[in-house]
Design a protein around this motif. Structure first.
Motif, PDB file in Angstrom:
ATOM      1  N   ALA A 375      97.703  64.017  67.998  1.00  0.00           N
ATOM      2  CA  ALA A 375      97.119  65.272  68.451  1.00  0.00           C
ATOM      3  C   ALA A 375      98.032  66.394  67.955  1.00  0.00           C
ATOM      4  CB  ALA A 375      97.012  65.298  69.965  1.00  0.00           C
ATOM      5  N   VAL A 376      97.440  67.506  67.569  1.00  0.00           N
ATOM      6  CA  VAL A 376      98.230  68.601  67.009  1.00  0.00           C
ATOM      7  C   VAL A 376      97.895  69.892  67.717  1.00  0.00           C
ATOM      8  CG1 VAL A 376      98.614  70.001  64.945  1.00  0.00           C
ATOM      9  CG2 VAL A 376      98.432  67.529  64.746  1.00  0.00           C
ATOM     10  N   LEU A 377      98.919  70.537  68.235  1.00  0.00           N
ATOM     11  CA  LEU A 377      98.746  71.862  68.835  1.00  0.00           C
ATOM     12  C   LEU A 377      99.346  72.847  67.842  1.00  0.00           C
ATOM     13  CD1 LEU A 377      99.688  72.901  72.466  1.00  0.00           C
ATOM     14  CD2 LEU A 377     100.402  74.247  70.514  1.00  0.00           C
ATOM     15  N   LEU A 378      98.474  73.616  67.193  1.00  0.00           N
ATOM     16  CA  LEU A 378      98.934  74.591  66.203  1.00  0.00           C
ATOM     17  C   LEU A 378      99.056  75.943  66.898  1.00  0.00           C
ATOM     18  CD1 LEU A 378      99.594  75.445  63.278  1.00  0.00           C
ATOM     19  CD2 LEU A 378      97.135  75.664  62.874  1.00  0.00           C
ATOM     20  N   LYS A 379     100.325  76.384  67.022  1.00  0.00           N
ATOM     21  CA  LYS A 379     100.564  77.634  67.751  1.00  0.00           C
ATOM     22  C   LYS A 379     100.165  78.832  66.894  1.00  0.00           C
ATOM     23  CE  LYS A 379     104.792  75.916  68.676  1.00  0.00           C
ATOM     24  NZ  LYS A 379     106.134  75.699  69.261  1.00  0.00           N
ATOM     25  N   GLY A 380      99.821  79.927  67.543  1.00  0.00           N
ATOM     26  CA  GLY A 380      99.471  81.132  66.806  1.00  0.00           C
ATOM     27  C   GLY A 380      98.686  82.061  67.695  1.00  0.00           C
ATOM     28  N   SER A 381      98.127  83.108  67.086  1.00  0.00           N
ATOM     29  CA  SER A 381      97.453  84.107  67.913  1.00  0.00           C
ATOM     30  C   SER A 381      96.261  83.475  68.628  1.00  0.00           C
ATOM     31  CB  SER A 381      97.028  85.311  67.093  1.00  0.00           C
ATOM     32  OG  SER A 381      96.046  84.931  66.190  1.00  0.00           O
ATOM     33  N   THR A 382      95.626  82.466  68.009  1.00  0.00           N
ATOM     34  CA  THR A 382      94.742  81.593  68.788  1.00  0.00           C
ATOM     35  C   THR A 382      95.312  80.188  68.611  1.00  0.00           C
ATOM     36  OG1 THR A 382      92.826  82.923  68.208  1.00  0.00           O
ATOM     37  CG2 THR A 382      92.385  80.761  69.149  1.00  0.00           C
ATOM     38  N   THR A 383      95.807  79.615  69.664  1.00  0.00           N
ATOM     39  CA  THR A 383      96.357  78.260  69.564  1.00  0.00           C
ATOM     40  C   THR A 383      95.211  77.258  69.506  1.00  0.00           C
ATOM     41  OG1 THR A 383      98.439  78.839  70.584  1.00  0.00           O
ATOM     42  CG2 THR A 383      97.730  76.551  70.839  1.00  0.00           C
ATOM     43  N   GLY A 395      88.861  62.244  67.627  1.00  0.00           N
ATOM     44  CA  GLY A 395      87.461  62.352  67.279  1.00  0.00           C
ATOM     45  C   GLY A 395      86.716  63.404  68.083  1.00  0.00           C
ATOM     46  N   ARG A 396      87.441  64.304  68.718  1.00  0.00           N
ATOM     47  CA  ARG A 396      86.796  65.294  69.579  1.00  0.00           C
ATOM     48  C   ARG A 396      86.803  66.651  68.882  1.00  0.00           C
ATOM     49  NH1 ARG A 396      89.144  63.719  74.745  1.00  0.00           N
ATOM     50  NH2 ARG A 396      88.622  65.774  75.527  1.00  0.00           N
ATOM     51  N   PRO A 397      86.021  67.598  69.402  1.00  0.00           N
ATOM     52  CA  PRO A 397      86.046  68.947  68.817  1.00  0.00           C
ATOM     53  C   PRO A 397      87.451  69.554  68.925  1.00  0.00           C
ATOM     54  CG  PRO A 397      84.407  68.770  70.575  1.00  0.00           C
ATOM     55  CD  PRO A 397      85.133  67.484  70.552  1.00  0.00           C
ATOM     56  N   VAL A 398      87.746  70.468  68.030  1.00  0.00           N
ATOM     57  CA  VAL A 398      89.026  71.176  68.120  1.00  0.00           C
ATOM     58  C   VAL A 398      88.987  72.094  69.341  1.00  0.00           C
ATOM     59  CG1 VAL A 398      90.476  72.917  67.011  1.00  0.00           C
ATOM     60  CG2 VAL A 398      89.541  71.038  65.668  1.00  0.00           C
ATOM     61  N   ARG A 399      90.056  72.061  70.113  1.00  0.00           N
ATOM     62  CA  ARG A 399      90.128  72.921  71.304  1.00  0.00           C
ATOM     63  C   ARG A 399      90.729  74.258  70.895  1.00  0.00           C
ATOM     64  NH1 ARG A 399      91.289  69.229  75.666  1.00  0.00           N
ATOM     65  NH2 ARG A 399      89.376  68.073  76.023  1.00  0.00           N
ATOM     66  N   VAL A 400      90.081  75.303  71.300  1.00  0.00           N
ATOM     67  CA  VAL A 400      90.529  76.643  70.983  1.00  0.00           C
ATOM     68  C   VAL A 400      91.045  77.266  72.268  1.00  0.00           C
ATOM     69  CG1 VAL A 400      89.726  78.878  70.187  1.00  0.00           C
ATOM     70  CG2 VAL A 400      88.752  76.808  69.212  1.00  0.00           C
ATOM     71  N   ASN A 401      92.274  77.717  72.281  1.00  0.00           N
ATOM     72  CA  ASN A 401      92.795  78.230  73.552  1.00  0.00           C
ATOM     73  C   ASN A 401      92.366  79.682  73.779  1.00  0.00           C
ATOM     74  OD1 ASN A 401      94.327  78.071  75.959  1.00  0.00           O
ATOM     75  ND2 ASN A 401      95.818  79.419  74.992  1.00  0.00           N
ATOM     76  N   PRO A 402      91.683  79.929  74.888  1.00  0.00           N
ATOM     77  CA  PRO A 402      91.180  81.289  75.110  1.00  0.00           C
ATOM     78  C   PRO A 402      92.165  82.201  75.837  1.00  0.00           C
ATOM     79  CG  PRO A 402      90.305  79.819  76.786  1.00  0.00           C
ATOM     80  CD  PRO A 402      91.214  78.991  75.919  1.00  0.00           C
ATOM     81  N   THR A 403      93.281  81.673  76.339  1.00  0.00           N
ATOM     82  CA  THR A 403      94.209  82.552  77.061  1.00  0.00           C
ATOM     83  C   THR A 403      95.307  83.013  76.104  1.00  0.00           C
ATOM     84  OG1 THR A 403      95.654  80.746  77.742  1.00  0.00           O
ATOM     85  CG2 THR A 403      93.815  81.269  79.207  1.00  0.00           C
ATOM     86  N   GLY A 404      96.289  83.727  76.630  1.00  0.00           N
ATOM     87  CA  GLY A 404      97.404  84.138  75.774  1.00  0.00           C
ATOM     88  C   GLY A 404      97.415  85.634  75.543  1.00  0.00           C
ATOM     89  N   THR A 405      98.490  86.091  74.963  1.00  0.00           N
ATOM     90  CA  THR A 405      98.684  87.497  74.652  1.00  0.00           C
ATOM     91  C   THR A 405      99.691  87.552  73.521  1.00  0.00           C
ATOM     92  OG1 THR A 405      99.956  89.427  75.378  1.00  0.00           O
ATOM     93  CG2 THR A 405     100.246  87.464  76.685  1.00  0.00           C
ATOM     94  N   SER A 406      99.599  88.576  72.697  1.00  0.00           N
ATOM     95  CA  SER A 406     100.558  88.620  71.584  1.00  0.00           C
ATOM     96  C   SER A 406     101.979  88.856  72.082  1.00  0.00           C
ATOM     97  CB  SER A 406     100.134  89.649  70.541  1.00  0.00           C
ATOM     98  OG  SER A 406      99.354  90.637  71.106  1.00  0.00           O
ATOM     99  N   TRP A 407     102.136  89.256  73.361  1.00  0.00           N
ATOM    100  CA  TRP A 407     103.488  89.392  73.914  1.00  0.00           C
ATOM    101  C   TRP A 407     104.203  88.043  73.995  1.00  0.00           C
ATOM    102  CZ3 TRP A 407     105.340  94.131  74.150  1.00  0.00           C
ATOM    103  CH2 TRP A 407     104.464  95.198  74.345  1.00  0.00           C
ATOM    104  N   LEU A 408     103.420  86.958  73.906  1.00  0.00           N
ATOM    105  CA  LEU A 408     104.032  85.624  73.970  1.00  0.00           C
ATOM    106  C   LEU A 408     104.759  85.242  72.683  1.00  0.00           C
ATOM    107  CD1 LEU A 408     101.434  83.441  75.894  1.00  0.00           C
ATOM    108  CD2 LEU A 408     103.841  83.727  76.467  1.00  0.00           C
ATOM    109  N   ALA A 409     104.578  86.027  71.633  1.00  0.00           N
ATOM    110  CA  ALA A 409     105.302  85.759  70.381  1.00  0.00           C
ATOM    111  C   ALA A 409     106.737  86.226  70.576  1.00  0.00           C
ATOM    112  CB  ALA A 409     104.619  86.494  69.230  1.00  0.00           C
ATOM    113  N   THR A 410     107.507  85.437  71.312  1.00  0.00           N
ATOM    114  CA  THR A 410     108.863  85.825  71.654  1.00  0.00           C
ATOM    115  C   THR A 410     109.758  84.582  71.672  1.00  0.00           C
ATOM    116  OG1 THR A 410     110.193  86.948  73.336  1.00  0.00           O
ATOM    117  CG2 THR A 410     108.363  85.649  74.144  1.00  0.00           C
ATOM    118  N   ALA A 411     111.029  84.788  71.414  1.00  0.00           N
ATOM    119  CA  ALA A 411     111.946  83.656  71.296  1.00  0.00           C
ATOM    120  C   ALA A 411     111.930  82.797  72.562  1.00  0.00           C
ATOM    121  CB  ALA A 411     113.363  84.163  71.053  1.00  0.00           C
TER     122      ALA A 411
END
Ligand SMILES: NC(=O)C1=CN([C@@H]2O[C@H](COP(=O)(O)OP(=O)(O)OC[C@H]3O[C@@H](n4cnc5c(N)ncnc54)[C@H](O)[C@@H]3O)[C@@H](O)[C@H]2O)[C@@H](O)CC1
Ligand SMILES: [K+]
Length: 475
Positions: A375-383, A395-411
């Protein structure tokens, strides 16, 4: 669950349905739904539809047809409707006739101060960014006027959410029959604003992508029962941190403690820093139900990661742990594996330039899951979370994460996420479920910390996770 379908799938379902319905029936359903949303918006803003000024940007295809028919409906309710064609020679004939019959008019430019702009330039037939004539019209949309996109904002790729050039930014998108992946994945998702789905009666097969909602996450969360003890709830082991990056260990542990496992075990050279902050952590190797390997490990630790991967327990591999991963070794594993790369790490794993991952995130997540059997979780503006195979929820659909904020792009934000997801793995979730639930909670926690818009620290995200749990579990 919100499910999204590719253009090819939507077109096939439309063909099948159209063959059984009178000609034009589907477009009438679409236009009726579109007009209803526009009317609602106008009524909320100015009390009534009568007398409102509506500008339609009309492209050459059926997307323009939808806009014209919806415009006709609004004109019949007393709105002043002006259609501005991208190409006056190519307009949906039936739609134009309907608009004219209802008292609407054609113009060459967007009139001054409309109450509403309807973007009917391009729908699922659009290819690439807007060409000059379409871009020029989109450029005339006045600031501050609400924009309703027909089916999808013109200029975004329906299948991927990619934007190859100029595109319309909408406040509301009225989409027909099914969500398209591009409405859930950034930058398309941001351009779409609030999405209304109008049911036009399509029969659809398995979706291409799906986005969890609160109720889905609540169902997956590992909640203790009267018979639970810390071992039954799962122990998650964290192999993270180094002399150079002790903070990564602390943050991964912080995430793990709030992920639902019964206990967190830390293995690595930052035990002192971890204990100082979280005295509830167990120290040293021992039996665990899942490992998190990688955050802040630094270089030269691949052997330790490989050793964990050789065990028959679920393993999440992140950050430095992802360097030089052996696809053969991963594919041979029977326990779930979850990889959590960002675009740069994903590019290195695939052996492609970073830009190509960023330009095609959906394809990259799928290719990684396929190649590494994980399983692969590709991080980004839409994870995105792609499933590898059965053991990882494959074999399942790709899950698109609907939550988050660009403020999360932090160390350190990723370290919290990997601890959290590892904890969920230890509690018994599949790789894909652990990744999707972790991304959801993490994004929600990030939003809670950022509020209306303020910098977010990674440890604050971890601290906000209990509030995110409560939010999700509140019916
Ligand atoms: N097929 C159906 O049954 C239904 C379709 N509906 C609508 O029909 C739409 C699809 O209609 P079409 O297949 O006619 O496609 P579009 O209306 O999306 O337009 C495609 C046309 O736009 C031009 N074009 C493509 N890319 C462009 C670009 N980048 N810049 C400028 N021009 C470009 C091309 O000439 C192409 O023929 C859907 O999005 C939806 O709005 C709805 O009415 C519901 C029913
Ligand atoms: K559109």
């Amino acid at each position: 669950m919100r499910t999204a379908y590719s253009v090819e799938t939507v077109r096939a379902a439309e063909r099948e349905l159209m063959a059984r319905l009178p000609e034009g029936a589907l477009m009438q359903r679409a236009a009726a739904g579109l007009a209803a949303v526009c009317a609602g918006l106008l009524t909320r803003r100015r009390g009534r539809v009568y007398g409102a000024r509506v500008a339609l940007l009309v492209g050459p295809g059926d997307n323009g047809g939808d806009a014209l028919y919806a415009g006709a409906r609004l004109a019949r309710r007393g709105a002043g409707v002006t259609a501005v064609p991208m190409d006056p020679e190519r307009l949906h004939a039936g739609g134009l006739a309907a608009l004219r019959a209802a008292g609407g008019r054609l113009a060459q430019a967007v009139p001054d101060r409309p109450d509403l702009v309807v973007d009917g330039l391009l729908g699922i037939g659009g290819r690439g960014g807007l060409r000059p004539a379409a871009a020029a019209l989109a450029g005339q949309i006045p600031q501050g006027v609400p924009v309703v996109a027909v089916d999808l904002p013109s200029g975004i790729d329906a299948d991927t959410g990619e934007v190859a050039g100029p595109a319309v930014t909408a406040d509301v998108t009225v989409t027909f029959g099914a969500y398209k992946p591009g409405l859930l994945i950034d930058p398309g998702a941001s351009a779409a604003g609030a999405v209304h789905l109008v049911d036009i009666g399509l029969q659809l097969p398995a979706p291409e992508a799906e986005a969890l909602q609160h109720a889905d996450v609540a169902r997956l969360l590992p909640v203790p029962t009267a018979s639970s003890d810390k071992y039954r709830r799962g122990v998650v082991g964290i192999l993270a941190g180094s002399a150079q990056y002790p903070g990564a260990a602390v943050l991964a542990v912080a995430g793990a403690l709030r992920g639902g496992a019964g206990a967190v075990r830390y293995a690595g050279p930052a035990a002192e820093a971890v204990l100082a902050r979280y005295p509830e952590t167990l120290i040293g190797r021992g039996r665990v139900q899942a490992w998190v390997a990688g955050p802040g490990l630094g270089e030269g630790r691949a052997g330790e990661v490989a050793e964990l991967l050789a065990q028959d327990v679920p393993v999440l591999v992140d950050a430095d742990g992802l360097r030089g991963l052996d696809a053969g070794l991963l594919r041979a594993r029977t326990a779930p594996t979850l990889l959590t790369p960002h675009a740069g790490e994903a590019a290195a794993l695939l052996g492609v330039p970073r830009e190509s991952v960023e330009a095609g995130r959906l394809a990259a997540a799928r290719a990684l899951a396929e190649r590494y059997g994980a399983a692969v979780l590709l991080k980004g503006s839409t994870t995105l979370v792609a499933s590898g195979r059965a053991a990882s929820g494959g074999g399942r659909p790709v899950r698109v994460n609907p939550t988050g904020t660009s403020w999360l792009a932090t160390a350190g934000s990723g370290d919290v996420l990997s601890g959290l997801a590892g904890s969920l793995l230890a509690a018994g979730l599949s790789g894909a479920d652990a990744g999707a639930v972790a991304a959801y909670l993490h994004g929600l926690a990030g939003r809670l910390v950022a509020g209306a818009g303020a910098p977010v620290l990674a440890h604050e995200v971890a601290e906000a996770l209990p509030a995110a749990w409560r939010d999700v579990r509140t019916p």
